[in-house]
Scaffold this motif. Structure first.
Motif, PDB file in Angstrom:
ATOM      1  N   GLN A 196       0.778  -1.234   0.009  1.00  0.00           N
ATOM      2  CA  GLN A 196      -0.023   0.077   0.061  1.00  0.00           C
ATOM      3  C   GLN A 196       0.904   1.273   0.093  1.00  0.00           C
ATOM      4  N   LEU A 197       0.545   2.150  -0.826  1.00  0.00           N
ATOM      5  CA  LEU A 197       1.074   3.484  -1.008  1.00  0.00           C
ATOM      6  C   LEU A 197       1.063   4.416   0.288  1.00  0.00           C
ATOM      7  N   ASP A 198       2.291   5.083   0.759  1.00  0.00           N
ATOM      8  CA  ASP A 198       1.949   5.795   1.868  1.00  0.00           C
ATOM      9  C   ASP A 198       1.525   7.250   1.350  1.00  0.00           C
ATOM     10  N   THR A 199       0.009   7.482   1.375  1.00  0.00           N
ATOM     11  CA  THR A 199      -0.337   8.817   0.890  1.00  0.00           C
ATOM     12  C   THR A 199      -0.889   9.732   2.041  1.00  0.00           C
ATOM     13  N   SER A 200      -0.220   9.455   3.311  1.00  0.00           N
ATOM     14  CA  SER A 200      -0.498  10.532   4.371  1.00  0.00           C
ATOM     15  C   SER A 200       0.319  11.805   3.790  1.00  0.00           C
ATOM     16  N   TYR A 201      -0.368  12.925   4.477  1.00  0.00           N
ATOM     17  CA  TYR A 201      -0.035  14.315   4.079  1.00  0.00           C
ATOM     18  C   TYR A 201       0.947  14.611   5.103  1.00  0.00           C
ATOM     19  N   ARG A 202       2.377  15.018   4.823  1.00  0.00           N
ATOM     20  CA  ARG A 202       3.385  15.668   5.599  1.00  0.00           C
ATOM     21  C   ARG A 202       3.651  17.000   5.047  1.00  0.00           C
ATOM     22  N   THR A 203       3.952  17.952   6.063  1.00  0.00           N
ATOM     23  CA  THR A 203       4.519  19.301   5.577  1.00  0.00           C
ATOM     24  C   THR A 203       5.976  18.978   5.314  1.00  0.00           C
ATOM     25  N   PRO A 204       6.799  19.731   4.656  1.00  0.00           N
ATOM     26  CA  PRO A 204       8.177  19.729   4.518  1.00  0.00           C
ATOM     27  C   PRO A 204       8.884  19.536   5.798  1.00  0.00           C
ATOM     28  N   ASP A 205       8.466  20.218   6.930  1.00  0.00           N
ATOM     29  CA  ASP A 205       9.142  20.210   8.183  1.00  0.00           C
ATOM     30  C   ASP A 205       9.034  18.998   8.637  1.00  0.00           C
ATOM     31  N   GLY A 206       7.847  18.096   8.566  1.00  0.00           N
ATOM     32  CA  GLY A 206       7.483  16.827   9.149  1.00  0.00           C
ATOM     33  C   GLY A 206       8.277  15.957   8.468  1.00  0.00           C
ATOM     34  N   TYR A 207       8.246  16.043   7.160  1.00  0.00           N
ATOM     35  CA  TYR A 207       8.939  15.053   6.299  1.00  0.00           C
ATOM     36  C   TYR A 207      10.605  14.769   6.720  1.00  0.00           C
ATOM     37  N   TYR A 208      10.858  15.876   6.940  1.00  0.00           N
ATOM     38  CA  TYR A 208      12.321  16.184   7.015  1.00  0.00           C
ATOM     39  C   TYR A 208      13.065  15.918   8.465  1.00  0.00           C
ATOM     40  N   ARG A 209      11.890  15.918   9.377  1.00  0.00           N
ATOM     41  CA  ARG A 209      12.151  15.610  10.734  1.00  0.00           C
ATOM     42  C   ARG A 209      12.169  14.141  10.748  1.00  0.00           C
ATOM     43  N   LEU A 215      21.526  21.541   9.258  1.00  0.00           N
ATOM     44  CA  LEU A 215      21.680  21.102   7.723  1.00  0.00           C
ATOM     45  C   LEU A 215      20.559  20.910   6.998  1.00  0.00           C
ATOM     46  N   PHE A 216      19.446  20.468   7.537  1.00  0.00           N
ATOM     47  CA  PHE A 216      18.164  20.300   6.791  1.00  0.00           C
ATOM     48  C   PHE A 216      17.333  21.507   6.948  1.00  0.00           C
ATOM     49  N   ARG A 217      17.547  22.520   7.513  1.00  0.00           N
ATOM     50  CA  ARG A 217      16.880  23.792   8.043  1.00  0.00           C
ATOM     51  C   ARG A 217      16.420  24.400   6.551  1.00  0.00           C
ATOM     52  N   PRO A 218      17.226  24.386   5.389  1.00  0.00           N
ATOM     53  CA  PRO A 218      16.636  25.218   4.362  1.00  0.00           C
ATOM     54  C   PRO A 218      15.768  24.435   3.480  1.00  0.00           C
ATOM     55  N   LEU A 219      15.834  23.099   3.583  1.00  0.00           N
ATOM     56  CA  LEU A 219      14.685  22.419   3.127  1.00  0.00           C
ATOM     57  C   LEU A 219      13.174  22.432   4.179  1.00  0.00           C
ATOM     58  N   MET A 220      13.643  22.204   5.550  1.00  0.00           N
ATOM     59  CA  MET A 220      12.522  22.384   6.360  1.00  0.00           C
ATOM     60  C   MET A 220      11.628  23.560   6.234  1.00  0.00           C
ATOM     61  N   ASP A 221      12.271  24.634   6.135  1.00  0.00           N
ATOM     62  CA  ASP A 221      11.609  25.954   5.882  1.00  0.00           C
ATOM     63  C   ASP A 221      10.772  26.305   4.633  1.00  0.00           C
ATOM     64  N   ALA A 222      10.741  25.468   3.758  1.00  0.00           N
ATOM     65  CA  ALA A 222       9.761  25.837   2.841  1.00  0.00           C
ATOM     66  C   ALA A 222       8.452  26.103   2.909  1.00  0.00           C
ATOM     67  N   ASP A 223       7.733  26.982   2.314  1.00  0.00           N
ATOM     68  CA  ASP A 223       6.481  27.676   2.808  1.00  0.00           C
ATOM     69  C   ASP A 223       5.481  27.214   1.734  1.00  0.00           C
ATOM     70  N   VAL A 224       5.953  25.884   1.162  1.00  0.00           N
ATOM     71  CA  VAL A 224       4.991  25.592   0.135  1.00  0.00           C
ATOM     72  C   VAL A 224       3.499  25.063   0.542  1.00  0.00           C
ATOM     73  N   SER A 225       3.632  24.624   1.837  1.00  0.00           N
ATOM     74  CA  SER A 225       2.377  24.026   2.493  1.00  0.00           C
ATOM     75  C   SER A 225       1.427  25.115   3.045  1.00  0.00           C
ATOM     76  N   LYS A 226       1.814  26.343   3.200  1.00  0.00           N
ATOM     77  CA  LYS A 226       0.891  27.138   4.081  1.00  0.00           C
ATOM     78  C   LYS A 226      -0.270  27.551   3.265  1.00  0.00           C
ATOM     79  N   PRO A 227      -1.152  27.389   3.894  1.00  0.00           N
ATOM     80  CA  PRO A 227      -2.299  27.699   3.114  1.00  0.00           C
ATOM     81  C   PRO A 227      -2.672  29.029   2.522  1.00  0.00           C
ATOM     82  N   SER A 228      -2.109  30.078   3.372  1.00  0.00           N
ATOM     83  CA  SER A 228      -2.148  31.554   2.778  1.00  0.00           C
ATOM     84  C   SER A 228      -1.512  31.773   1.383  1.00  0.00           C
ATOM     85  N   LEU A 229      -0.518  30.623   1.114  1.00  0.00           N
ATOM     86  CA  LEU A 229       0.186  30.900  -0.189  1.00  0.00           C
ATOM     87  C   LEU A 229      -0.306  29.852  -1.184  1.00  0.00           C
ATOM     88  N   ALA A 230      -1.581  29.240  -0.976  1.00  0.00           N
ATOM     89  CA  ALA A 230      -2.063  28.395  -1.792  1.00  0.00           C
ATOM     90  C   ALA A 230      -2.067  28.610  -3.215  1.00  0.00           C
TER      91      ALA A 230
END
Length: 199
Positions: free
Chosen positions: A35-48, A85-100
């Motif tokens: 089964q595919l992992d289709t759970s939603y994760r923000t960039p911050d959550g994924y890289y953590r 090290l991962f901070r530049p990837l974690m801070d991506a705001d592509v998942s912010k609702p205000s910037l949809a």
């Protein structure tokens, strides 16, 4: 009378279908391995989650820093240094609702490998990053991620390129210049090695 029999037959057929469907219900708490992992994760959550996985695997992480041509290296031994090290990837705001509506997303599916490439590009609003390219395998894991960001005005220029390759490397290249000051160029490269590898 015939209409009543037909209605009763339809009810019986629907009841049978519901019973059969109920027999095939799979417990959602026990997903099948395929089964595919289709759970939603923000960039911050994924890289953590990625950082936790890297630390749990016991990988050796060697960090090389180059600033204006000078180089230094060290080993990354704790989660705080790894998070930096991962901070530049974690801070991506592509998942912010205000910037949809601030990004455009293009999707490219690879028919041979079942991988998918997502290209997320800013539409000109004040967003970070300007562009994010992510290659995801058929299990929902990020294989590579590339982030491009830039800011430029009369007083300041800033450019950053980030590249992450799962289990192999993370590279961050940053250039910045403030008016009337010398430009600074910094590169940080983190290389991941198995615990048995001699560095």
């Amino acid at each position: 009378m015939e209409q009543c029999d037909l209605s009763g037959s339809l009810r019986s057929m629907l009841l049978c279908c519901l019973i059969l469907a109920g027999c095939n219900i799979v417990d959602p708490g026990t997903p099948e391995p395929s089964q595919l992992d289709t759970s939603y994760r923000t960039p911050d959550g994924y890289y953590r989650q990625e950082m936790a996985r890297l630390m749990a695997q016991g990988l050796q992480i060697r960090k090389v820093v180059r600033i204006n041509g000078q180089q230094d290296s060290s080993m990354v031994t704790d989660s705080t240094a790894l998070e930096a090290l991962f901070r530049p990837l974690m801070d991506a705001d592509v998942s912010k609702p205000s910037l949809a509506d601030g990004y455009r997303t293009d999707t490219i599916a690879n028919q041979f490998s079942s991988d998918t490439t997502f290209i997320i590009r800013s539409l000109g609003k004040q967003t970070w990053p300007y562009q994010l390219i992510v290659d995801v395998d058929n299990r929902g894991r990020i294989k590579t991620a590339q982030v491009s960001s830039h800011t430029r005005n009369l007083m300041y220029r800033y450019e950053q390129e980030v590249f992450y390759e799962r289990n192999k490397a993370l590279r961050v290249s940053t250039f910045q210049q403030i008016i009337f000051m010398k430009p600074e160029h910094m590169e940080v490269e983190a290389l991941f090695y198995p615990s048995t590898y001699k560095i």
